[in-house]
Scaffold this active site. Structure first.
Site, PDB file in Angstrom:
ATOM      1  N   THR A   3     -16.374   7.492 -42.077  1.00 38.47           N
ATOM      2  CA  THR A   3     -17.481   7.505 -43.040  1.00 38.47           C
ATOM      3  C   THR A   3     -17.450   6.292 -43.964  1.00 38.47           C
ATOM      4  N   GLY A   4     -16.432   5.453 -43.834  1.00 37.62           N
ATOM      5  CA  GLY A   4     -16.303   4.266 -44.690  1.00 37.62           C
ATOM      6  C   GLY A   4     -17.051   3.074 -44.122  1.00 37.62           C
ATOM      7  N   LEU A  57      -6.106  13.024 -44.265  1.00 34.52           N
ATOM      8  CA  LEU A  57      -4.832  12.352 -43.957  1.00 34.52           C
ATOM      9  C   LEU A  57      -3.639  12.994 -44.642  1.00 34.52           C
ATOM     10  N   ALA A  80      -8.287   5.679 -45.994  1.00 34.73           N
ATOM     11  CA  ALA A  80      -7.446   5.290 -47.144  1.00 34.73           C
ATOM     12  C   ALA A  80      -8.224   5.469 -48.433  1.00 34.73           C
ATOM     13  N   TYR A  93      -1.292  10.064 -55.172  1.00 34.32           N
ATOM     14  CA  TYR A  93      -2.252  10.382 -54.105  1.00 34.32           C
ATOM     15  C   TYR A  93      -2.334   9.230 -53.097  1.00 34.32           C
ATOM     16  N   THR A 125      -3.369  -4.840 -44.776  1.00 30.22           N
ATOM     17  CA  THR A 125      -4.215  -5.568 -45.729  1.00 30.22           C
ATOM     18  C   THR A 125      -3.550  -6.806 -46.313  1.00 30.22           C
ATOM     19  N   GLU A 127      -3.549  -7.410 -49.270  1.00 32.23           N
ATOM     20  CA  GLU A 127      -2.917  -6.986 -50.529  1.00 32.23           C
ATOM     21  C   GLU A 127      -1.395  -6.943 -50.387  1.00 32.23           C
ATOM     22  N   TYR A 154      -1.648   0.735 -54.465  1.00 29.72           N
ATOM     23  CA  TYR A 154      -2.328   0.633 -53.151  1.00 29.72           C
ATOM     24  C   TYR A 154      -1.527  -0.279 -52.223  1.00 29.72           C
ATOM     25  N   LYS A 158       0.418   0.731 -48.806  1.00 31.31           N
ATOM     26  CA  LYS A 158       0.043   0.088 -47.542  1.00 31.31           C
ATOM     27  C   LYS A 158       1.235  -0.613 -46.885  1.00 31.31           C
ATOM     28  N   ARG A 189     -20.704  -2.090 -47.995  1.00 30.78           N
ATOM     29  CA  ARG A 189     -19.494  -2.097 -48.817  1.00 30.78           C
ATOM     30  C   ARG A 189     -19.636  -1.071 -49.937  1.00 30.78           C
TER      31      ARG A 189
HETATM   32  P1  NAP Z   1     -13.712   2.536 -47.402  1.00 33.07           P
HETATM   33  O1  NAP Z   1     -15.145   2.135 -47.248  1.00 33.07           O
HETATM   34  O2  NAP Z   1     -13.188   2.874 -48.725  1.00 33.07           O
HETATM   35  O3  NAP Z   1     -13.466   3.760 -46.394  1.00 33.07           O
HETATM   36  C1  NAP Z   1     -12.294   4.503 -46.451  1.00 33.07           C
HETATM   37  C2  NAP Z   1     -12.423   5.700 -45.534  1.00 33.07           C
HETATM   38  O4  NAP Z   1     -11.246   6.501 -45.652  1.00 33.07           O
HETATM   39  C3  NAP Z   1     -13.599   6.617 -45.849  1.00 33.07           C
HETATM   40  O5  NAP Z   1     -14.129   7.121 -44.653  1.00 33.07           O
HETATM   41  C4  NAP Z   1     -12.944   7.717 -46.652  1.00 33.07           C
HETATM   42  O6  NAP Z   1     -13.638   8.940 -46.643  1.00 33.07           O
HETATM   43  C5  NAP Z   1     -11.641   7.835 -45.890  1.00 33.07           C
HETATM   44  N1  NAP Z   1     -10.618   8.563 -46.636  1.00 33.07           N
HETATM   45  C6  NAP Z   1     -10.256   8.419 -47.934  1.00 33.07           C
HETATM   46  N2  NAP Z   1      -9.294   9.289 -48.259  1.00 33.07           N
HETATM   47  C7  NAP Z   1      -9.049  10.015 -47.151  1.00 33.07           C
HETATM   48  C8  NAP Z   1      -8.195  11.113 -46.864  1.00 33.07           C
HETATM   49  N3  NAP Z   1      -7.381  11.633 -47.797  1.00 33.07           N
HETATM   50  N4  NAP Z   1      -8.199  11.618 -45.615  1.00 33.07           N
HETATM   51  C9  NAP Z   1      -9.026  11.123 -44.670  1.00 33.07           C
HETATM   52  N5  NAP Z   1      -9.883  10.110 -44.893  1.00 33.07           N
HETATM   53  C10 NAP Z   1      -9.888   9.559 -46.115  1.00 33.07           C
HETATM   54  O7  NAP Z   1     -12.766   1.388 -46.819  1.00 33.07           O
HETATM   55  P2  NAP Z   1     -13.098   0.183 -45.795  1.00 33.07           P
HETATM   56  O8  NAP Z   1     -13.496  -1.010 -46.587  1.00 33.07           O
HETATM   57  O9  NAP Z   1     -13.969   0.684 -44.716  1.00 33.07           O
HETATM   58  O10 NAP Z   1     -11.640  -0.128 -45.242  1.00 33.07           O
HETATM   59  C11 NAP Z   1     -11.137   0.557 -44.108  1.00 33.07           C
HETATM   60  C12 NAP Z   1      -9.611   0.481 -44.113  1.00 33.07           C
HETATM   61  O11 NAP Z   1      -9.201  -0.883 -44.099  1.00 33.07           O
HETATM   62  C13 NAP Z   1      -8.949   1.099 -45.325  1.00 33.07           C
HETATM   63  O12 NAP Z   1      -7.724   1.645 -44.901  1.00 33.07           O
HETATM   64  C14 NAP Z   1      -8.690  -0.089 -46.249  1.00 33.07           C
HETATM   65  O13 NAP Z   1      -7.597   0.182 -47.089  1.00 33.07           O
HETATM   66  C15 NAP Z   1      -8.373  -1.155 -45.224  1.00 33.07           C
HETATM   67  N6  NAP Z   1      -8.686  -2.535 -45.604  1.00 33.07           N
HETATM   68  C16 NAP Z   1      -9.933  -2.851 -46.061  1.00 33.07           C
HETATM   69  C17 NAP Z   1     -10.242  -4.169 -46.353  1.00 33.07           C
HETATM   70  C18 NAP Z   1     -11.605  -4.563 -46.854  1.00 33.07           C
HETATM   71  O14 NAP Z   1     -11.731  -5.661 -47.385  1.00 33.07           O
HETATM   72  N7  NAP Z   1     -12.635  -3.756 -46.657  1.00 33.07           N
HETATM   73  C19 NAP Z   1      -9.274  -5.184 -46.159  1.00 33.07           C
HETATM   74  C20 NAP Z   1      -8.022  -4.812 -45.660  1.00 33.07           C
HETATM   75  C21 NAP Z   1      -7.743  -3.491 -45.376  1.00 33.07           C
HETATM   76  P3  NAP Z   1     -14.835   9.233 -47.712  1.00 33.07           P
HETATM   77  O15 NAP Z   1     -16.031   8.481 -47.169  1.00 33.07           O
HETATM   78  O16 NAP Z   1     -14.959  10.693 -47.657  1.00 33.07           O
HETATM   79  O17 NAP Z   1     -14.387   8.685 -49.024  1.00 33.07           O
HETATM   80  N1  GDD Z   2     -13.767  -4.021 -58.264  1.00 36.54           N
HETATM   81  C1  GDD Z   2     -13.952  -4.980 -59.184  1.00 36.54           C
HETATM   82  N2  GDD Z   2     -14.845  -4.761 -60.201  1.00 36.54           N
HETATM   83  N3  GDD Z   2     -13.250  -6.126 -59.079  1.00 36.54           N
HETATM   84  C2  GDD Z   2     -13.486  -7.091 -59.998  1.00 36.54           C
HETATM   85  C3  GDD Z   2     -14.402  -6.935 -61.031  1.00 36.54           C
HETATM   86  C4  GDD Z   2     -15.105  -5.705 -61.147  1.00 36.54           C
HETATM   87  O1  GDD Z   2     -15.916  -5.487 -62.040  1.00 36.54           O
HETATM   88  N4  GDD Z   2     -14.427  -8.082 -61.751  1.00 36.54           N
HETATM   89  C5  GDD Z   2     -13.563  -8.915 -61.192  1.00 36.54           C
HETATM   90  N5  GDD Z   2     -12.967  -8.329 -60.130  1.00 36.54           N
HETATM   91  C6  GDD Z   2     -11.910  -8.921 -59.301  1.00 36.54           C
HETATM   92  C7  GDD Z   2     -10.689  -8.043 -59.098  1.00 36.54           C
HETATM   93  O2  GDD Z   2      -9.834  -8.102 -60.239  1.00 36.54           O
HETATM   94  C8  GDD Z   2     -10.092  -8.682 -57.844  1.00 36.54           C
HETATM   95  O3  GDD Z   2      -9.298  -9.783 -58.204  1.00 36.54           O
HETATM   96  C9  GDD Z   2     -11.318  -9.179 -57.084  1.00 36.54           C
HETATM   97  O4  GDD Z   2     -12.423  -9.132 -57.999  1.00 36.54           O
HETATM   98  C10 GDD Z   2     -11.663  -8.351 -55.846  1.00 36.54           C
HETATM   99  O5  GDD Z   2     -11.700  -6.991 -56.217  1.00 36.54           O
HETATM  100  P1  GDD Z   2     -12.239  -5.863 -55.207  1.00 36.54           P
HETATM  101  O6  GDD Z   2     -13.571  -6.248 -54.681  1.00 36.54           O
HETATM  102  O7  GDD Z   2     -12.105  -4.565 -55.895  1.00 36.54           O
HETATM  103  O8  GDD Z   2     -11.263  -5.972 -53.948  1.00 36.54           O
HETATM  104  P2  GDD Z   2      -9.684  -6.140 -53.836  1.00 36.54           P
HETATM  105  O9  GDD Z   2      -9.426  -7.546 -53.388  1.00 36.54           O
HETATM  106  O10 GDD Z   2      -8.979  -5.658 -55.025  1.00 36.54           O
HETATM  107  O11 GDD Z   2      -9.349  -5.122 -52.650  1.00 36.54           O
HETATM  108  C11 GDD Z   2     -10.145  -5.093 -51.453  1.00 36.54           C
HETATM  109  O12 GDD Z   2      -9.607  -5.987 -50.504  1.00 36.54           O
HETATM  110  C12 GDD Z   2      -8.297  -5.651 -50.023  1.00 36.54           C
HETATM  111  C13 GDD Z   2      -7.904  -6.744 -49.018  1.00 36.54           C
HETATM  112  O13 GDD Z   2      -7.444  -7.876 -49.690  1.00 36.54           O
HETATM  113  C14 GDD Z   2     -10.153  -3.640 -50.946  1.00 36.54           C
HETATM  114  O14 GDD Z   2     -11.091  -3.550 -49.906  1.00 36.54           O
HETATM  115  C15 GDD Z   2      -8.788  -3.236 -50.420  1.00 36.54           C
HETATM  116  O15 GDD Z   2      -8.895  -1.957 -49.793  1.00 36.54           O
HETATM  117  C16 GDD Z   2      -8.342  -4.282 -49.381  1.00 36.54           C
HETATM  118  O16 GDD Z   2      -7.070  -3.946 -48.865  1.00 36.54           O
END
Ligand code: NAP
Ligand code: GDD
Length: 392
Positions: A3-4, A57, A80, A93, A125, A127, A154, A158, A189
């Site tokens: 669903t993400g 999960l 996640a 959590y 990730t 991160e 986080y 991870k 997103r």
């Molecule tokens: P997202 O939009 O936040 O989606 C996360 C998904 O995990 C959603 O389907 C959510 O369900 C589900 N989830 C949350 N808690 C759960 C639980 N307790 N049990 C089962 N499912 C659960 O994240 P995304 O951007 O698609 O990212 C996908 C994965 O890649 C994540 O593991 C994230 O940490 C990792 N990642 C993302 C990025 C990025 O930039 N997007 C980069 C590196 C790694 P709900 O819809 O119900 O909340």
């Molecule tokens: N969310 C958010 N909101 N971030 C902000 C804001 C704000 O108002 N203003 C500045 N930022 C800065 C954060 O401090 C961070 O440095 C950067 O913008 C990116 O923040 P996010 O978009 O929340 O993403 P993230 O980099 O912390 O994490 C995402 O990317 C990771 C991979 O590098 C997530 O998708 C993680 O799940 C993923 O692992």
């Protein structure tokens, strides 16, 4: 995680490839399947290839039962609690879901004797690197050999997911891989990640639905790609000959401030930043009327026609000099990852990955999506209806 953001794009890709797709959704008091509703198939359809199961999960028995019932060839663990800032509020959590959740899947596959059948992708990730500058490679990037130094609950959760995946691969000879993905974004997103928060706010400001946006650290640098390109890589990783870990990134890094500038530019608005640190603000400097009209479908009044300068911003079109952004320190994180930039050479050379989007086309895609979305709100308001008050 179906669903993400990533789960929804990956499901589309797998269905296109002819897969039967099983996804896990969480029970929620409201519908939470918006991103995959277009893929829904009636369970009575004899050719059903898309099925959702309730699960979580944190529930090992539930995961084991679903894996036993579905006997999957491939598992993509995208589930996640994925918000870095929120992980400081919910650290236990996050450890349970993002860390131990990964173990639960690996162990279920092992207990069920599916080690040789089921390939597993773990959503690791960037991160993990924590943005420590001394850990970059000699070319100035993070790659598969760079050391980790996570900077949030986080990231720490991870890192457990990363190592337990690698350990099960080595200990039990399982085809279990980590994709170390750098930030990837899209019109799907989540609304509280910085790129989407920006594109939503800019679309609202352009349409006169909002006056300004509050952000945190504008200096942070991220390597932003498009989620569609990244889910293709997830699939390629599981089709590789050997189970390995892979960095997926664009190799380009950009400041949050620059993303703001690019988003406004998509709707013909030039912004200038003034002040420093928590006092920094952005103002409308100029409006390209043609570009504005093309992007929004609205005509911006010419000087003299609508008295731009004196036009009140609220419920009106954006005005020259309008303050559109302020810094709110409550968005700062206790520990920040200052800079991320990845080296995808291995994925490009060994798996032939060619991303289709760059930053400019990513911002365009997101802005077009959010202008369209916010125009629906504008339409409803005009017709006297209420709209949802959804705040970041
Ligand atoms: P997202 O939009 O936040 O989606 C996360 C998904 O995990 C959603 O389907 C959510 O369900 C589900 N989830 C949350 N808690 C759960 C639980 N307790 N049990 C089962 N499912 C659960 O994240 P995304 O951007 O698609 O990212 C996908 C994965 O890649 C994540 O593991 C994230 O940490 C990792 N990642 C993302 C990025 C990025 O930039 N997007 C980069 C590196 C790694 P709900 O819809 O119900 O909340
Ligand atoms: N969310 C958010 N909101 N971030 C902000 C804001 C704000 O108002 N203003 C500045 N930022 C800065 C954060 O401090 C961070 O440095 C950067 O913008 C990116 O923040 P996010 O978009 O929340 O993403 P993230 O980099 O912390 O994490 C995402 O990317 C990771 C991979 O590098 C997530 O998708 C993680 O799940 C993923 O692992």
């Amino acid at each position: 995680g179906i669903t993400g953001q990533d789960g929804s794009y990956l499901a589309e890709l797998l269905l296109e490839k002819g897969y039967m797709v099983h996804g896990i959704k969480r029970r929620s008091s409201l519908f939470n399947t918006d991103r995959v509703d277009h893929l829904y198939q009636d369970p009575h359809d004899p050719n059903q290839r898309f099925k959702l199961h309730y699960g979580d999960l944190t529930d090992a028995m539930n995961l084991t039962r679903i894996i036993q019932e579905t006997q999957p060839d491939e598992i993509y663990n995208l589930g996640a609690m994925s918000h870095v800032a929120v992980s400081f509020d919910t650290p236990e959590y996050v450890g349970n879901v993002d860390g131990l959740g990964t173990l639960r899947i690996l162990e279920a596959v092992r207990i069920l004797g599916l080690e040789k059948k089921t390939r597993i992708y773990q959503a690791s990730t960037s991160e993990l690197y924590g943005g420590m500058s001394e850990n970059k490679n000699e070319r100035g990037f993070y790659d598969e050999l760079s050391p980790f130094y996570p900077r949030s609950p986080y990231g720490v959760a991870k890192i457990y997911g990363f190592w337990i995946t690698k350990n099960y691969r080595e200990a039990y000879n399982m085809f279990a891989c980590n994709g170390i993905l750098f930030n990837h974004e899209s019109p799907r997103r989540g609304e509280t990640f910085v790129t989407r928060k920006i594109t939503r706010a800019v679309a609202k400001i352009a349409l006169g639905l909002q006056e300004k946006v509050f952000l945190g650290n504008l200096e942070a640098k991220r390597d932003w790609g498009h989620a569609k390109d990244y889910v293709r890589m997830m699939w390629m990783i599981l089709q590789a000959e050997q189970p390995e870990d892979w960095v997926i990134a664009t190799g380009v890094t950009t400041k949050v401030r620059e993303f703001v500038r690019l988003a406004f530019s998509e709707v013909g608005i030039e912004v200038e930043f003034k002040g420093e640190g928590v006092d920094e603000k952005a103002y409308v400097k100029a409006i390209d009327q043609e570009k504005y009209s093309e992007a929004t479908g609205l005509r911006y009044p010419k000087p003299g026609e609508g008295n731009n300068e004196k036009r009140p911003a609220k419920n009106g079109l954006p005005a020259i000099g309008q303050e559109v952004l302020s810094v709110d320190p409550s968005y700062f994180r206790p520990t920040e990852v200052d800079l991320l930039i990845g080296d995808p050479t291995k994925a490009k050379e060994e798996l032939g990955w060619v991303p289709e989007y760059d930053l400019a086309s990513l911002v365009k895609d997101m802005m077009q999506g959010d202008v369209l979305l916010m125009k629906k709100d504008a339409f409803l308001l005009k017709a006297g209806h209420e709209i949802l008050k959804q705040a970041e």
